[in-house]
Design a protein around this motif. Structure first.
Motif, PDB file in Angstrom:
ATOM      1  N   UNK A  25       0.811  -1.219   0.000  1.00  0.00           N
ATOM      2  CA  UNK A  25       0.000   0.000   0.000  1.00  0.00           C
ATOM      3  C   UNK A  25       0.840   1.263   0.000  1.00  0.00           C
ATOM      4  N   UNK A 174     -15.097  13.920 -10.837  1.00  0.00           N
ATOM      5  CA  UNK A 174     -14.096  13.724  -9.794  1.00  0.00           C
ATOM      6  C   UNK A 174     -13.951  14.995  -8.954  1.00  0.00           C
ATOM      7  N   UNK A 177     -17.055  15.733  -6.847  1.00  0.00           N
ATOM      8  CA  UNK A 177     -17.047  14.874  -5.672  1.00  0.00           C
ATOM      9  C   UNK A 177     -16.134  15.450  -4.604  1.00  0.00           C
ATOM     10  N   UNK A 178     -14.903  15.819  -5.038  1.00  0.00           N
ATOM     11  CA  UNK A 178     -13.945  16.336  -4.056  1.00  0.00           C
ATOM     12  C   UNK A 178     -14.446  17.632  -3.445  1.00  0.00           C
ATOM     13  N   UNK A 181     -16.986  16.821  -0.902  1.00  0.00           N
ATOM     14  CA  UNK A 181     -16.354  16.311   0.314  1.00  0.00           C
ATOM     15  C   UNK A 181     -15.807  17.456   1.138  1.00  0.00           C
TER      16      UNK A 181
ATOM     17  N   UNK B 141     -12.897   1.827 -12.987  1.00  0.00           N
ATOM     18  CA  UNK B 141     -13.834   2.759 -13.609  1.00  0.00           C
ATOM     19  C   UNK B 141     -14.946   2.066 -14.377  1.00  0.00           C
ATOM     20  N   UNK B 211      -7.395  -3.277  -2.049  1.00  0.00           N
ATOM     21  CA  UNK B 211      -7.704  -2.114  -1.221  1.00  0.00           C
ATOM     22  C   UNK B 211      -7.529  -0.824  -2.018  1.00  0.00           C
ATOM     23  N   UNK B 212      -6.456  -0.776  -2.814  1.00  0.00           N
ATOM     24  CA  UNK B 212      -6.251   0.411  -3.650  1.00  0.00           C
ATOM     25  C   UNK B 212      -7.406   0.577  -4.640  1.00  0.00           C
ATOM     26  N   UNK B 217     -12.324   3.385  -6.290  1.00  0.00           N
ATOM     27  CA  UNK B 217     -13.731   3.334  -6.677  1.00  0.00           C
ATOM     28  C   UNK B 217     -14.579   4.214  -5.763  1.00  0.00           C
ATOM     29  N   UNK B 220     -12.193   8.320  -4.010  1.00  0.00           N
ATOM     30  CA  UNK B 220     -11.620   9.422  -4.774  1.00  0.00           C
ATOM     31  C   UNK B 220     -10.111   9.434  -4.897  1.00  0.00           C
ATOM     32  N   UNK B 221      -9.421   8.368  -4.549  1.00  0.00           N
ATOM     33  CA  UNK B 221      -7.986   8.343  -4.803  1.00  0.00           C
ATOM     34  C   UNK B 221      -7.759   8.008  -6.271  1.00  0.00           C
ATOM     35  N   UNK B 222      -6.528   8.134  -6.736  1.00  0.00           N
ATOM     36  CA  UNK B 222      -6.270   7.742  -8.116  1.00  0.00           C
ATOM     37  C   UNK B 222      -4.988   6.955  -8.224  1.00  0.00           C
TER      38      UNK B 222
END
Lengths: 190, 516
Positions: A25, A174, A177-178, A181, B141, B211-212, B217, B220-222
């Protein structure tokens, strides 16, 4: 009470498993980015470059080609102002890309660069680029997107042509959404 | 200590007995094997003719995805864990697994994981349809909404595998009978020890990659989204960093099983025991540095292509050592061909064929032609079906008399073997040809020139599937009764498991055996 052999083994192995999760991660993505940056893999170009005065190598001419394409479902018209240009390494060159939002709503776009050959990626410097920011266009609005770049005089000798491609992504949702938030966050704080 | 199992259903729910848990793992994996097999038959039925006949392309994609996921995580891996549960304590003279309660837990979360995974078939938008390798952005996506259930199911399977692996390592390191030094352990124990370490090292990476995906999904991370500055290719690197060791997780225990069976029926000790151990360890090490050979075509510097090409070819060396040792064990042995031996010999021959096509795929420039064709499908089915499935089948026939106290029906076993052997080759061998001719994998329809070979493959698939029903029938009959097996079962087999009565009592080695 001293830990039994089984408890010790379990503790060690659990640590290993948790460590590997952390590795996947938190280490692998930045490691991959660093690796790409060093090797130019995937043609990822760097961020904003602080121009340092360098001698222009007028002996040498490099052809720089521009490609613009849209990611799936991106309705904007997006094309380079000129298809190719011959430059001398070391000189700062300006060019533009044209974008138009033909839809009837405001949209945000983000251009992602990629450059071939990969080994030239670290020798192509952008001092100004529309790809450093998101572009917001109102319905029907047109924009000229500026790019200023310098080809490094240290560009490896075999490279005579550099192709820079931009893919334009629709990031409207995107960002919506941000923004949402953020709003809810600030409301909570307020 | 002479108490038996609890009566009733709670025996299975609350059991901490390694034999009970091993049996549950094996039955569960057989159920998943049949389910995944039915999905394969849907695929083969659709591919019997060009054009769309039976299923829609979307459902076809769900079938290929679910078939892969269920076979890998539901059939092969639990079957090996089941065999490890049954055999490892008996092989090293331990009374049970080191962590019996965790053992129960690691089994019982599996049915829930797979219930969740299979339930996605009935959800709106359908089951995951992005292939078992679930490459982003197909799986992020463009994924159906059920992908979240898939992610959670993978998390649970991963937790189960990690707990199972920790248990096996703790058992092997701490519970060996006095005198059972590491280099006296049967090879099945050795291969499982190494496999367990691989599992502990890479299952968390799988958990990390899903998890990523989950973050991309829903939060909002990319990580894998180019629009946000991420990179879909990163997904492939992280996935295959897990995925390549994973394919060895599915084959190393198989090496251990055939290394137990071949000496018994060749009536000679295993040739080159210590070289087998070192070869297994080398394969495990190399599995961590070859992952990018799955992605030669994504765009890599030439140095990367060369490194991964040579490193991959290097794996042929320890694998060749193993094949050499099995052949040499059989050489001038006094061989008999009972069902487990038939499956083991077929394993050696067919796994070698699969290994050779693997070498072809390892050649980076050639791989550009083979990539994502049926040649790849032929390759990995040749290593996984005769590799994992045949060895598990061989192991079940070999140890079934010890587990149940009854001999299985030998002629039925032989019929099962020949049907499976013929079915397997008829199914997968033609795939080499259509693959080289350019038929891409994961498509519900294909160009007309591939029709003949695909028809042959589909006929073979149904033959192979039917053979497994015979296996199920034979096992059930043996569990219910039959000719009584002796304690040794076979002629002078090696190993502590043959020193206990048949059927193996509920508790074995409550006092450690003497190991000479």
């Amino acid at each position: 009470m001293a830990l039994s052999a089984n408890a010790k083994t379990t503790a060690k192995l659990t640590t290993l498993a948790v460590g590997m999760l952390g590795f996947a991660l938190f280490v692998m993505p930045p490691l991959y980015d660093a690796f790409c940056e060093i090797t130019g893999l995937n043609g990822k170009t760097g961020g904003r470059y602080e121009a340092v005065p360098a001698a222009v190598d007028t002996e040498r001419t490099v052809k720089v080609q521009f490609v613009a394409s849209n990611n799936e479902n991106m309705p904007w018209e997006f094309k380079p102002g000129m298809v190719e240009i011959r430059v001398h390494p070391g000189e700062a060159v300006d060019t533009v890309f044209h974008a138009r939002n033909p839809t009837d709503r405001e949209m945000i776009g983000q251009a992602i660069p990629s450059l071939v050959p990969f080994k030239a990626a670290n020798y192509f410097h952008k001092t100004e680029c529309f790809c450093f920011n998101q572009q917001s266009l109102a319905a029907g609005e047109t924009a000229e997107l500026g790019l200023r770049f310098i080809v490094d005089p240290d560009l490896p000798a075999g490279v005579n042509t550099i192709t820079l491609s931009y893919t334009l992504f629709d990031v409207t949702e995107r960002f919506a959404k941000q923004a949402n938030n953020k709003n809810t966050d600030s409301e909570r704080e307020g | 200590m002479a108490h038996g199992p609890k009566p009733g259903f709670t025996r299975w729910l609350y059991t901490t007995n390694h034999k009970d848990i091993g049996s549950m793992y094996l039955w569960f994996s057989f159920a998943m094997f049949l389910l995944g097999g039915c999905m394969a038959l849907v695929i083969r039925a659709e591919l019997f003719q060009p054009g769309l006949q039976i299923v829609q392309p979307g459902f076809f994609n769900q079938m290929t995805t679910m078939h892969g996921l269920i076979m890998v995580f539901g059939a092969v891996m639990p079957a090996f864990v089941g065999l490890a549960n049954w055999m490892v304590p008996m092989m090293i003279g331990a009374p049970d697994m080191a962590l019996p309660r965790m053992n129960n837990w690691s089994f019982w979360i599996l049915p829930f994981a797979f219930a969740m995974l299979v339930s996605t078939l009935f959800m709106e938008g359908g089951a995951p349809d992005f292939g078992w390798t679930f490459y982003a952005p197909l799986s992020t996506e463009y994924a159906p909404p059920s992908v979240t259930f898939f992610i959670f199911a993978v998390h649970i399977m991963g937790a189960s595998s990690i707990m199972g692996a920790i248990n096996i390592v703790a058992t092997i390191l701490n519970m060996r009978a006095p005198g059972m030094t590491l280099m006296k352990m049967p090879l099945f124990v050795w291969t499982w020890l190494i496999t367990a370490y691989l599992l502990i090292a890479v299952m968390p990476v799988l958990a990390g990659v899903v998890t990523m995906m989950l973050m991309d999904i829903h939060f909002g991370t990319s990580f894998f989204s180019a629009a946000g500055g991420g990179d879909p290719v990163l997904f492939q690197h992280v996935f295959w960093f897990f995925g390549h060791p994973e394919v060895y997780i599915m084959i190393l225990p198989a090496f251990g099983i055939v290394s137990a069976i071949i000496p018994t029926f060749a009536r000679k000790p295993l040739f080159g025991y210590s070289s087998m151990v070192y070869a297994t360890a080398s394969i495990a090490f190399l599995s961590f540095i070859v992952w990018a050979h799955h992605m030669f075509t994504v765009g890599m510097p030439i140095a990367g292509e060369l490194f991964f090409m040579y490193a991959t070819m290097l794996i042929a060396v320890p694998t060749g050592v193993k094949v050499f040792n099995w052949v040499t064990t059989m050489f001038r042995g006094s061989m008999t061909f009972e069902t487990p031996m038939l499956f083991s010999i077929a394993f050696v021959i067919l796994f070698t064929i699969g290994g050779f096509s693997g070498l072809m795929l390892a050649i980076a420039p050639a791989d550009f032609q083979y990539h994502d064709t049926y040649f790849v499908v032929a390759h990995f089915h040749y290593v996984l079906v005769p590799g994992a499935i045949f060895s598990i089948t061989a192991g079940v026939y070999y140890w079934l008399p010890k587990w149940t106290g009854n001999m299985y029906n030998e002629s039925m076993g032989k019929v099962h073997f020949w049907l499976a052997f013929v079915g397997l080759n008829v199914t997968f061998f033609p795939m080499h040809f259509v693959g080289l001719a350019g038929m891409p994998r994961r498509i519900p329809d294909y160009a007309l020139q591939f029709a003949d070979f695909n028809q042959i493959a589909s006929v073979g698939a149904f033959l192979f599937g039917a053979a497994q029903i015979l296996f199920l029938f034979n096992v059930i009959r043996t569990v219910r009764g039959g000719k009584k097996a002796t304690d040794e079962v076979w002629e002078n087999p090696e190993g502590l498991e043959w020193s206990v009565p048949s059927p193996a009592p509920y508790h074995t080695f409550s006092t450690p055996p003497v190991v000479r």
